[in-house]
Design a protein around this motif. Structure first.
Motif, mmCIF file in Angstrom:
data_model
loop_
_atom_site.group_PDB
_atom_site.id
_atom_site.type_symbol
_atom_site.label_atom_id
_atom_site.label_comp_id
_atom_site.label_asym_id
_atom_site.label_seq_id
_atom_site.Cartn_x
_atom_site.Cartn_y
_atom_site.Cartn_z
ATOM 1 N N GLU A 1 -16.473 -42.088 -25.616
ATOM 2 C CA GLU A 1 -16.163 -40.565 -25.988
ATOM 3 C C GLU A 1 -15.356 -40.677 -27.129
ATOM 4 N N ALA A 2 -14.145 -40.991 -27.104
ATOM 5 C CA ALA A 2 -13.249 -40.910 -28.210
ATOM 6 C C ALA A 2 -13.771 -41.902 -29.446
ATOM 7 N N ALA A 3 -14.582 -42.942 -29.294
ATOM 8 C CA ALA A 3 -15.119 -43.511 -30.498
ATOM 9 C C ALA A 3 -16.111 -42.419 -31.175
ATOM 10 N N VAL A 4 -16.878 -41.833 -30.382
ATOM 11 C CA VAL A 4 -17.808 -40.933 -30.920
ATOM 12 C C VAL A 4 -17.120 -39.861 -31.636
ATOM 13 N N VAL A 5 -16.069 -39.316 -31.081
ATOM 14 C CA VAL A 5 -15.117 -38.264 -31.850
ATOM 15 C C VAL A 5 -14.594 -38.680 -32.990
ATOM 16 N N ARG A 6 -14.003 -39.860 -33.101
ATOM 17 C CA ARG A 6 -13.589 -40.466 -34.173
ATOM 18 C C ARG A 6 -14.462 -40.430 -35.414
ATOM 19 N N ALA A 7 -15.632 -41.077 -34.982
ATOM 20 C CA ALA A 7 -16.656 -41.428 -36.046
ATOM 21 C C ALA A 7 -17.013 -40.256 -36.678
ATOM 22 N N HIS A 8 -17.317 -38.984 -36.121
ATOM 23 C CA HIS A 8 -17.531 -37.544 -36.589
ATOM 24 C C HIS A 8 -16.476 -36.987 -37.255
ATOM 25 N N VAL A 9 -15.322 -37.434 -36.815
ATOM 26 C CA VAL A 9 -14.220 -36.707 -37.824
ATOM 27 C C VAL A 9 -14.121 -37.597 -39.015
#
Length: 428
Positions: free
Chosen positions: A216-224
């Motif tokens: 989940e954190a990887a997804v958020v970082r990718a979109h940021v």
């Protein structure tokens, strides 16, 4: 040659220009010629056949441009004579060779402590920037959306620039897309609120990264917009398959050409996206032309669902795409729903549907289109695709179509046409 074209429109334009190519020639490594344009001076066009790579003096931002395609079509028909290289051809090819021979800078041993400090400073800047974005989002809801209609295409531009300064390029890109909802006609307020809500969700998720799972954190970082090194991705476990290239789209923004290449594994059915960025004026990566199949390893970026990938080892040269595993409309919708459930910022998902007939349907703003079959109907999101070509290839019969499925329907990228013994890929 046609598989190298960036879109169907370039193919049509190139076909009309084949007869206007003059002073052409070729050898074992290149083909060149002069292509008539709108001005008095013809365009100087060169194709490095070992790349392939392209150079044309025209102002087009497509690679290859219609002049290079016209030259290649003429060459592939055997109409270009073997000749001594023109001066402009030699100059460009020697420049390319010099760049290849330039020794790479010596690799520096990474300093873990310095890298950790840089990462910490970036996280602080991103956090501060997203805090400012949260205030801006609150203001949009508090004061209403009337100002958005007045701002038009400038809506959110200043905030997007601030996100670039805060090292959050993914958020900046999302802000730059907001005006599309504002100018999209009736119902734009609902679409804009949806986009603003997704931005607010991203801000909230980033604020509690430590509470999220690793994926989940990887997804958020990718979109940021946090960077992920290609070396780290290539170090992950590869997935080998015969990858069908079902679509290639170029988006030009901020002096960069972003090339999105959609793939689907013929054995695993796994979807993938290879995303590359090229400075304006340079040729994008053409090693994955639409309508081909390549036997290769793909390494996926962290996060779920796994989509963005980097190509690793290639085991054979690309071959023509003549078949795709069947997929129903119901399966395609299910894939998109699963992707959104894992990554709520998913806008499009690559799918393949078969056994559907493309048809024109009545619509308030002119003819609409849909793909229909026994298991359901998918609306077609034109989005620049040549839907009339899709109808012509189908001829009223069921076809296999690949495309990007989003909340507005399926945006086709290609279709398999022809009979069972002569299956050919047609880019849309």
């Amino acid at each position: 040659m046609l598989a190298l074209a960036p879109d169907a429109g370039s193919v049509s334009a190139a076909a009309k220009l084949v007869g206007s190519v003059s002073a052409d020639g070729c050898d074992d490594g290149a083909v060149w010629g002069l292509c008539a344009g709108s001005g008095k001076t013809p365009y100087q066009t060169v194709v490095d056949l070992t790349g392939p790579a392209y150079k044309c003096s025209c102002p087009s931002r497509k690679f290859p441009c219609k002049h290079a395609l016209a030259l290649l079509l003429r060459w592939s028909a055997g109409d270009v004579p073997v000749a001594e290289r023109a001066d402009f051809t030699t100059t460009w090819l020697e420049g390319r060779a010099a760049k290849k021979e330039t020794p790479a800078p010596a690799e520096r041993t990474p300093d873990p402590a310095a890298a950790a400090k840089r990462s910490e400073r970036r996280a602080e800047r991103v956090g501060t920037g997203l805090g400012e974005l949260d205030v801006w989002l609150t203001d949009q809801v508090r004061t209403g959306l009337a100002g958005a209609a007045q701002a038009g295409y400038a809506y959110g531009a200043a905030t997007a620039a601030r996100m670039v300064d805060a090292q959050a390029p993914g958020v900046a890109s999302a802000l730059r897309r907001l005006p599309r909802a504002v100018v999209s006609g009736e119902g734009w307020t609902g679409r804009l609120l949806t986009d603003l809500a997704l931005l607010r969700l991203l801000v909230a998720a980033h604020a509690r990264l430590e509470d999220l799972t690793e994926d989940e954190a990887a997804v958020v970082r990718a979109h940021v917009g946090y960077p992920v090194r290609a070396e780290d991705v290539l170090a992950s476990e590869p997935l080998r398959d015969h990858w069908a290239v079902t679509g290639v789209r170029d988006v030009v923004a901020d002096n960069l050409t972003a090339r999105r290449v959609w793939l689907r594994g013929r054995r695993t059915g796994h979807a993938a996206l290879v995303l590359t960025f090229t400075p304006s004026g340079q040729s994008p990566d053409t090693s994955l032309p639409a309508g081909t199949v390549v036997d290769a390893d793909l390494h996926f970026h962290p996060g779920t669902p796994e989509l963005r990938a980097v190509v690793g080892t290639r085991y054979a040269a690309p071959v023509a795409l003549t078949d795709l595993a069947p997929g129903s409309a119901r399966d395609a919708v299910g894939e998109f729903q699963r992707a959104v459930s894992l990554d709520p910022w998913t806008r499009h998902w690559p799918v393949v549907v078969s056994g559907l007939v493309p048809v024109a349907v009545p619509a308030a703003a002119g003819p609409g289109f849909a793909l229909t079959g026994p298991d359901g109907t998918l609306p077609v999101d034109v989005g620049g695709a040549d839907v009339w070509r899709l109808l012509a290839v189908s001829g009223g019969h069921p076809v296999t179509v690949a495309g990007e499925l989003g909340d507005r329907g399926l945006r086709p990228t290609g279709v398999l046409g022809g009979g069972p013994g002569d299956r050919r890929w047609v880019t849309l």
